[in-house]
Design a protein around this motif. Structure first.
Motif, PDB file in Angstrom:
ATOM      1  N   ASP A  51       0.822  -1.211   0.000  1.00 44.44           N
ATOM      2  CA  ASP A  51       0.000   0.000   0.000  1.00 44.44           C
ATOM      3  C   ASP A  51       0.857   1.263   0.000  1.00 44.44           C
ATOM      4  O   ASP A  51       0.345   2.363   0.254  1.00 44.44           O
ATOM      5  N   LYS A  52       2.172   1.107  -0.230  1.00 43.08           N
ATOM      6  CA  LYS A  52       3.129   2.215  -0.262  1.00 43.08           C
ATOM      7  C   LYS A  52       3.297   2.862   1.109  1.00 43.08           C
ATOM      8  O   LYS A  52       3.667   4.031   1.227  1.00 43.08           O
TER       9      LYS A  52
ATOM     10  N   GLN B  40       2.319   7.174   4.107  1.00 41.68           N
ATOM     11  CA  GLN B  40       2.586   6.924   2.700  1.00 41.68           C
ATOM     12  C   GLN B  40       3.920   7.554   2.305  1.00 41.68           C
ATOM     13  O   GLN B  40       4.309   8.623   2.814  1.00 41.68           O
ATOM     14  N   CYS B  41       4.611   6.885   1.365  1.00 42.35           N
ATOM     15  CA  CYS B  41       5.909   7.397   0.923  1.00 42.35           C
ATOM     16  C   CYS B  41       5.767   8.670   0.101  1.00 42.35           C
ATOM     17  O   CYS B  41       6.751   9.379  -0.138  1.00 42.35           O
ATOM     18  N   THR B  42       4.532   8.980  -0.338  1.00 48.12           N
ATOM     19  CA  THR B  42       4.322  10.222  -1.094  1.00 48.12           C
ATOM     20  C   THR B  42       4.419  11.446  -0.209  1.00 48.12           C
ATOM     21  O   THR B  42       4.359  12.585  -0.697  1.00 48.12           O
ATOM     22  N   VAL B  43       4.557  11.259   1.110  1.00 53.04           N
ATOM     23  CA  VAL B  43       4.746  12.389   2.019  1.00 53.04           C
ATOM     24  C   VAL B  43       6.020  13.141   1.647  1.00 53.04           C
ATOM     25  O   VAL B  43       6.059  14.381   1.672  1.00 53.04           O
TER      26      VAL B  43
ATOM     27  N   GLY C 183       7.473   4.093 -10.037  1.00 46.66           N
ATOM     28  CA  GLY C 183       8.173   3.092 -10.829  1.00 46.66           C
ATOM     29  C   GLY C 183       8.247   1.735 -10.153  1.00 46.66           C
ATOM     30  O   GLY C 183       8.289   0.701 -10.814  1.00 46.66           O
ATOM     31  N   LEU C 184       8.250   1.695  -8.797  1.00 48.51           N
ATOM     32  CA  LEU C 184       8.381   0.421  -8.076  1.00 48.51           C
ATOM     33  C   LEU C 184       7.177  -0.484  -8.316  1.00 48.51           C
ATOM     34  O   LEU C 184       7.319  -1.698  -8.481  1.00 48.51           O
ATOM     35  N   PHE C 185       5.966   0.113  -8.360  1.00 50.37           N
ATOM     36  CA  PHE C 185       4.751  -0.675  -8.512  1.00 50.37           C
ATOM     37  C   PHE C 185       4.168  -0.611  -9.923  1.00 50.37           C
ATOM     38  O   PHE C 185       3.046  -1.085 -10.143  1.00 50.37           O
ATOM     39  N   ALA C 186       4.904   0.001 -10.863  1.00 50.93           N
ATOM     40  CA  ALA C 186       4.441   0.062 -12.253  1.00 50.93           C
ATOM     41  C   ALA C 186       4.867  -1.208 -12.984  1.00 50.93           C
ATOM     42  O   ALA C 186       6.035  -1.608 -12.931  1.00 50.93           O
TER      43      ALA C 186
ATOM     44  N   GLY D  83       6.088  -6.123  -0.883  1.00 51.43           N
ATOM     45  CA  GLY D  83       6.367  -4.700  -0.759  1.00 51.43           C
ATOM     46  C   GLY D  83       7.571  -4.321  -1.600  1.00 51.43           C
ATOM     47  O   GLY D  83       7.827  -4.921  -2.644  1.00 51.43           O
ATOM     48  N   GLY D  84       8.324  -3.300  -1.148  1.00 53.89           N
ATOM     49  CA  GLY D  84       9.495  -2.882  -1.899  1.00 53.89           C
ATOM     50  C   GLY D  84      10.540  -2.264  -0.991  1.00 53.89           C
ATOM     51  O   GLY D  84      10.265  -1.894   0.156  1.00 53.89           O
ATOM     52  N   ILE D  85      11.783  -2.173  -1.491  1.00 50.97           N
ATOM     53  CA  ILE D  85      12.895  -1.566  -0.762  1.00 50.97           C
ATOM     54  C   ILE D  85      13.561  -0.551  -1.678  1.00 50.97           C
ATOM     55  O   ILE D  85      13.727  -0.794  -2.885  1.00 50.97           O
TER      56      ILE D  85
END
Length: 749
Positions: A605-606, A630-633, A644-647, A687-689
């Motif tokens: 969920d980022k 959220q990482c968009t903060v 790009g990570l979830f695209a 998820g992602g790193i």
């Protein structure tokens, strides 16, 4: 024999209804233990409603509750509905169709129309519904049982096939043989004609078919029960012999025979008592009348004025008023022609229907009454005359050693039949209760046997699990003394079962270095019924070594006493692994903290799930401020437009991607990042790193260097043009001086 059986119709109907009750209980048992393709409950409901209708029909035999005819009719209709739905649903299930509802039209529309058109009352309607509804529903039920039989093999197929034939035979007999009515075929084929031609009531055949069908289905229920317990069909056949296997049925038969015997005794006792009282009443009447007055009567209408007649009339009326339970009191005598004439009766002269004037001829007098005059022996007779059906007592009136008249007392046959019926109902009711108890206890015994077999099977399974468990299992008493253990426990402790049983688990097998108070508290809570866990070291008595173990404690009661089950797992390897894992974790956390790049992780969920020190220094956000958000903060371009990570169209891993992020104080800084997905063992995305470095200063230095280079280039261009122009001017000056005859001023080499 036929007359005797016809006189036992009440008990025959009782047995008939009881057989239906047995079928109801068997079908109910099948509904819980068999497959759902056949709706056995509907067959049970048919049997229950049909059995109740037979008991109502039993009561109707006594002629004093005719109002129950409508109840009998409604119960019969309801039973046909249940049987038809049982058959229809079974046929649709086995043939995989859903169009069997047309059977209802055939079963119920024609008899309804014929009943309305014929107008013959409940008897005619009963016949019409037997011809259509009973036949169609019974045929459908037989078809369902046959289809079920075709899906089986061996004994079960034979029993179900026999049951289907029994139901078909029962259907034909029940639908064809009906109450007597005015139309064909009810006027030709009915209860009465069947009794005349076959010598026994049709109900005997019907109850026999139902009883055998119930027995067959009971065998199916036993087979299903055996199969559910894991036994073969022959396992029950070889147990106890035929009599022991079928003792409930034999007990029911014996109860029915005993009930019939006592019902006859009860009915006979009531009948004999009533007849004896009736005979006593006739004797009292013969002794109470004036004998001389009887001899002076002329047996004609002139006796109405005779004082002897008037006195006799008063005596007879007085006797009747004292005994209102009896219908008629009268004195009869023979005239000179040997005809029987009524001298006086107890009826009011105003009652033209029942009053007999003196001297009236009694043409319907039973012939046995004449023997009273000849033999001087009292008689009890059942007969029918213009006034109804009676049971009567005749007692001779004797004068001078000769019978001059006979005193008669009549009691309605229906009235004494009702008393006899009540006398028979008592043993019939007791028989019914005993039958129900036998059936009930038979099912209870079967349930207990089934429970016993299941318990035995469960115990065997439990023993197998206990012995083959990978955990060491020990059963101790509440004080901790070992009572039994499995093979794994013997392997861990290195001792035999008999040797280990000498030890107390809590006192001898727990390491003395453990917290004894905590161990005692855990054991105490376990003995109170609360499962407990404990991790510590156990002692191996063989060499005194210690073994790390995880212990579980739970108390139970085996019906004899309370015990504690101890589960023990050797966790030596786990402890080593945990040590290695802890070291690896410490090393990874050290790297995570000291790595010169900012590193963080997100879920699908980022949402930020981790945040290292360098990320805090670059962005100004502490881990507590950013984790869970959220990482968009902080992510700006291009993260907010496209991650790009979830695209799916962006190749992973992402390397050296330049981005812009926003610090906590609002500054925009440039970073270069690497990113990749975190994938689970099953290939699913967890998820992602991402890691990033601040390249703002580097980018700013690059921009300043580029600007300086551009300025130098511009100056270079400017300077290069200026020298060429000066050279041209020098040449022009030298040229002009030469024209003037002067020496050139500038050297151009």
């Amino acid at each position: 024999m036929s007359d005797y059986l016809h006189g036992q119709l009440d008990y025959i109907y009782f047995v008939y209804g009881s057989s239906m009750l047995i079928l109801f209980l068997v079908a109910s048992f099948l509904s819980r233990s068999s497959d759902s393709r056949i709706r056995w409950k509907l067959l049970g409901y048919f049997a229950l409603t049909s059995g109740l209708s037979k008991w109502v029909e039993m009561i109707l035999q006594y002629d004093f509750l005719k109002s129950l005819e409508i109840l009998y009719f409604l119960l019969s209709l309801l039973s046909y509905l249940f049987l038809l739905e049982f058959g229809r649903s079974g046929i649709d299930s086995y043939l995989k169709r859903r169009d069997g509802y047309w059977l209802y039209i055939i079963a119920f529309v024609p008899p309804s129309f014929l009943s309305f058109y014929h107008g013959g009352g409940l008897i005619a309607a009963t016949c019409f519904f037997k011809y259509f509804a009973c036949f169609v529903s019974g045929a459908a039920a037989s078809t369902t049982l046959y289809l079920k039989a075709s899906k089986h093999e061996g004994k079960e197929k034979r029993i179900l096939s026999a049951c289907a034939l029994l139901f078909l035979f029962y259907t034909v007999v029940t639908s064809l043989v009906s109450p007597e009515s005015s139309f064909i075929p009810a006027s030709c084929i009915n209860y009465r004609t069947f009794l005349e031609y076959c010598g026994f009531p049709v109900q005997v055949l019907q109850l026999t078919l139902v009883f055998i069908a119930s027995y067959c289905l009971w065998q199916i229920a036993r087979i299903n029960s055996a199969r559910s317990l894991g036994f073969r069909d022959k396992a029950l056949d070889g147990y106890g012999g035929f009599f022991l296997r079928n003792r409930p049925m034999f007990a029911i038969l014996a109860t029915m025979v005993g009930g019939w015997f006592f019902a006859n005794i009860g009915g006979r006792y009531v009948e004999d008592a009533e007849c004896e009282r009736l005979l006593e009443q006739s004797a009292l009447t013969s002794m109470a009348v004036n004998v001389r007055g009887i001899t002076r009567l002329k047996m004609d209408s002139t006796d109405l004025e005779s004082p002897d007649y008037i006195r006799l009339k008063e005596q007879i009326v007085m006797i009747k008023s004292a005994s209102p339970r009896y219908r008629f009191f009268y004195i009869v005598a023979k005239d000179l022609d040997g005809k029987m004439r009524i001298l006086v009766d107890s009826e009011d002269p105003s009652s033209t229907d029942t009053y007999s004037p003196p001297g009236q001829s009694w043409d319907e007098a039973p012939r046995e009454i004449y023997s009273v005059f000849e033999d001087r022996v009292p008689k009890m007779l059942c007969y029918e005359d213009r006034w109804g059906k009676w049971i009567s007592a005749f007692y001779p009136v004797v004068s001078a050693n000769s019978v001059v008249a006979v005193a008669g007392v009549d009691m309605a046959l229906s009235k004494i039949s009702a008393k006899v019926a009540i006398g028979r109902l008592v043993p019939i009711t007791i028989t019914l209760l005993i039958t129900v108890l036998i059936i009930f206890f038979s099912f209870i015994i079967d349930r207990n046997n089934e429970f016993h077999f299941k318990q035995l099977k469960s115990q065997q399974t439990l023993n197998a699990v206990f012995d083959s468990s990978s955990f060491a299992l020990l059963v101790c008493d509440l004080d901790g003394q070992i009572e039994s253990l499995n093979n794994r426990a013997m392997q861990i402790f290195g001792l035999s079962e008999s040797s280990l049983k000498k030890y107390n688990f809590t006192r001898d097998l727990i390491s003395p270095f453990e917290d004894r108070a905590k161990m005692q508290r855990v054991w105490r809570e376990a003995t109170r019924g609360m499962p407990q866990r404990f991790e510590g070291k156990i002692v191996r008595p063989l060499d005194g070594s210690y073994l790390p173990a995880e212990l579980g404690f739970v108390s139970f009661n085996d019906g004899v006493g309370d015990h504690v089950l101890v589960s023990l797992s050797d966790i030596t390897d786990r402890k080593h692994f945990e040590s290695e894992l802890l070291a690896a974790k410490d090393w990874s956390e050290l790297l995570y903290r000291t790595i010169p790049s900012a590193v963080f992780t997100v879920d699908t969920d980022k949402t930020v799930t981790s945040w290292n020190k360098m990320a805090e220094e670059i962005t100004g956000y502490s881990a507590s401020e950013i984790i869970g958000r959220q990482c968009t903060v902080f992510g700006k371009a291009p993260c907010r437009e496209k991650c790009g990570l979830f695209a799916d169209d962006v190749k992973k891993p992402i390397r050296n991607k330049e981005c812009v992020i926003e610090t906590k104080d609002g500054r925009l800084i440039k970073v270069i990042k690497n990113a990749d997905m975190i994938v689970g063992p099953d290939g699913s995305m967890l998820g992602g790193i991402e890691s990033f470095e601040n390249i703002t200063e580097i980018k700013n230095s690059q921009e300043r260097l580029e600007d300086a280079l551009n300025e130098l280039e511009r100056l270079n261009l400017i300077m290069t043009g200026r020298e060429e122009r000066i050279l041209d001017l020098k040449q022009e000056i030298n040229g002009l001086r030469e024209k003037l005859g002067l020496e050139g001023r500038y050297r151009l080499d």
